[in-house]
Design a protein around this motif. Structure first.
Motif, short mmCIF file in Angstrom:
data_model
loop_
_atom_site.label_atom_id
_atom_site.label_comp_id
_atom_site.label_asym_id
_atom_site.label_seq_id
_atom_site.Cartn_x
_atom_site.Cartn_y
_atom_site.Cartn_z
N GLY A 141 -29.94 26.50 -51.35
CA GLY A 141 -30.85 27.33 -50.66
C GLY A 141 -30.35 28.69 -50.56
O GLY A 141 -30.89 29.79 -50.77
N ASN A 142 -28.92 28.63 -50.13
CA ASN A 142 -28.32 30.09 -50.08
C ASN A 142 -28.15 30.78 -51.49
O ASN A 142 -28.26 32.00 -51.60
N ILE A 143 -27.80 29.83 -52.38
CA ILE A 143 -27.72 30.37 -53.81
C ILE A 143 -29.20 31.10 -54.52
O ILE A 143 -29.07 32.00 -55.11
N ALA A 144 -30.19 30.27 -54.10
CA ALA A 144 -31.32 30.66 -54.70
C ALA A 144 -31.96 31.82 -53.97
O ALA A 144 -32.78 32.64 -54.56
N ARG A 145 -31.25 32.40 -52.80
CA ARG A 145 -31.80 33.63 -52.35
C ARG A 145 -31.45 34.77 -53.34
O ARG A 145 -31.94 35.66 -53.38
N LEU A 146 -30.41 34.56 -54.03
CA LEU A 146 -29.96 35.58 -55.08
C LEU A 146 -30.88 35.65 -56.08
O LEU A 146 -31.16 36.74 -56.22
N TYR A 147 -31.27 34.83 -56.76
CA TYR A 147 -31.97 34.73 -58.17
C TYR A 147 -33.56 34.77 -57.41
O TYR A 147 -34.43 35.40 -58.13
N GLY A 148 -33.87 34.19 -56.33
CA GLY A 148 -35.32 34.46 -55.84
C GLY A 148 -35.61 35.78 -55.40
O GLY A 148 -36.68 36.22 -55.94
N GLU A 149 -34.81 36.50 -54.83
CA GLU A 149 -35.03 37.79 -54.56
C GLU A 149 -35.10 38.65 -55.52
O GLU A 149 -35.74 39.67 -55.69
N ARG A 150 -34.33 38.59 -56.67
CA ARG A 150 -34.02 39.56 -57.59
C ARG A 150 -35.29 39.35 -58.92
O ARG A 150 -35.67 40.15 -59.43
N TYR A 151 -35.24 37.89 -58.94
CA TYR A 151 -36.19 37.56 -60.26
C TYR A 151 -37.37 36.71 -59.90
O TYR A 151 -38.20 36.27 -60.69
N GLY A 152 -37.71 36.34 -58.43
CA GLY A 152 -38.64 35.21 -58.11
C GLY A 152 -38.44 34.09 -58.77
O GLY A 152 -39.47 33.45 -58.86
N LEU A 153 -37.30 33.58 -58.91
CA LEU A 153 -37.20 32.14 -59.63
C LEU A 153 -37.03 31.26 -58.56
O LEU A 153 -36.39 31.31 -57.41
N ALA A 154 -37.48 30.12 -58.58
CA ALA A 154 -37.16 28.68 -57.87
C ALA A 154 -36.27 28.23 -58.19
O ALA A 154 -35.39 28.07 -59.34
N ILE A 155 -35.69 27.16 -57.47
CA ILE A 155 -34.30 26.41 -57.67
C ILE A 155 -34.61 25.79 -59.13
O ILE A 155 -33.53 25.71 -60.00
N ILE A 207 -26.94 36.86 -62.79
CA ILE A 207 -26.83 35.95 -61.77
C ILE A 207 -25.63 35.19 -61.68
O ILE A 207 -24.77 34.56 -60.66
N ALA A 208 -25.08 34.38 -62.82
CA ALA A 208 -24.06 33.46 -62.96
C ALA A 208 -22.84 34.05 -62.21
O ALA A 208 -22.27 33.18 -61.44
N PRO A 209 -22.32 35.25 -62.61
CA PRO A 209 -21.22 35.74 -61.72
C PRO A 209 -21.30 35.98 -60.19
O PRO A 209 -20.41 35.42 -59.45
N LEU A 210 -22.49 36.07 -59.70
CA LEU A 210 -22.71 35.91 -58.33
C LEU A 210 -22.59 34.34 -57.82
O LEU A 210 -22.11 34.29 -56.64
N VAL A 211 -23.17 33.82 -58.57
CA VAL A 211 -23.38 32.15 -58.24
C VAL A 211 -21.78 31.66 -58.19
O VAL A 211 -21.52 30.66 -57.34
N ILE A 212 -20.94 32.00 -59.08
CA ILE A 212 -19.64 31.74 -59.18
C ILE A 212 -18.74 32.08 -57.85
O ILE A 212 -18.02 31.40 -57.50
N GLU A 213 -18.96 33.46 -57.53
CA GLU A 213 -18.54 34.08 -56.43
C GLU A 213 -18.75 32.97 -55.19
O GLU A 213 -18.08 32.99 -54.31
#
Length: 164
Positions: free
Chosen positions: A38-52, A123-129
């Motif tokens: 859920g925390n990670i999903a906020r990254l790509y959800g807010e930027r790209y409207g993607l679900a998990i 998104i991948a580098p942000l998720v890795i961080e």
């Protein structure tokens, strides 16, 4: 409820096995996974409207281009219906493309489009961080131990669970 009814109901309950979910390892792992995801999903959800499920399809296709939807489902342990819906949404948005397999016209394979690669590479580098920050509470020894334990549970533990 009379006092005799109450004592009957509590004695019946006392004779049953109670499962304390807060202490049940599969539940605890699931809750942690859901919270981290859920925390990670906020990254790509807010930027790209993607679900998990959509992000998971993108990451699998970045690592394994040319996978079928069934292969994505198998690698992620996601339900085939969830993968199918995610694939449909990603195709519609132009993040992935579908092609028929060279030798077998009945089999289609999936790959990231240029737009899909852009999402992944952003998104991948942000998720890795985020993973690095999550794991920063562990010592290097603890992190290595956790990795060994997860691997053992995923291999030998799951196999033993399925024994009769």
């Amino acid at each position: 409820m009379s006092s005799s009814d109450y004592s009957k109901s509590t004695s019946i309950r006392a004779s049953h096995v109670l499962l304390d979910l807060e202490q049940f390892l599969p539940y605890r792992i699931s809750v942690l996974s859901n919270r981290v995801s859920g925390n990670i999903a906020r990254l790509y959800g807010e930027r790209y409207g993607l679900a998990i499920p959509e992000w998971r399809v993108i990451t699998i296709l970045a690592l394994y281009p040319g996978s079928s939807a069934s292969e994505v489902s198998e690698r992620t342990a996601m339900d085939k219906v969830a993968v199918s819906r995610a694939v449909a949404r990603l195709l519609e948005r132009g993040f992935i493309k579908r092609e028929t397999h060279g030798d077998d016209r009945r089999r289609s394979v999936l790959a990231l489009s240029a737009a899909g690669f852009e999402v992944y590479e952003t998104i991948a580098p942000l998720v890795i961080e985020m993973e690095r920050r999550l794991m920063s509470v562990l010592t290097e020894e603890e992190e290595q131990g956790l990795e060994r334990l997860i691997t053992r549970l995923a291999e030998a533990g799951l196999a033993r669970m399925n024994e009769a």
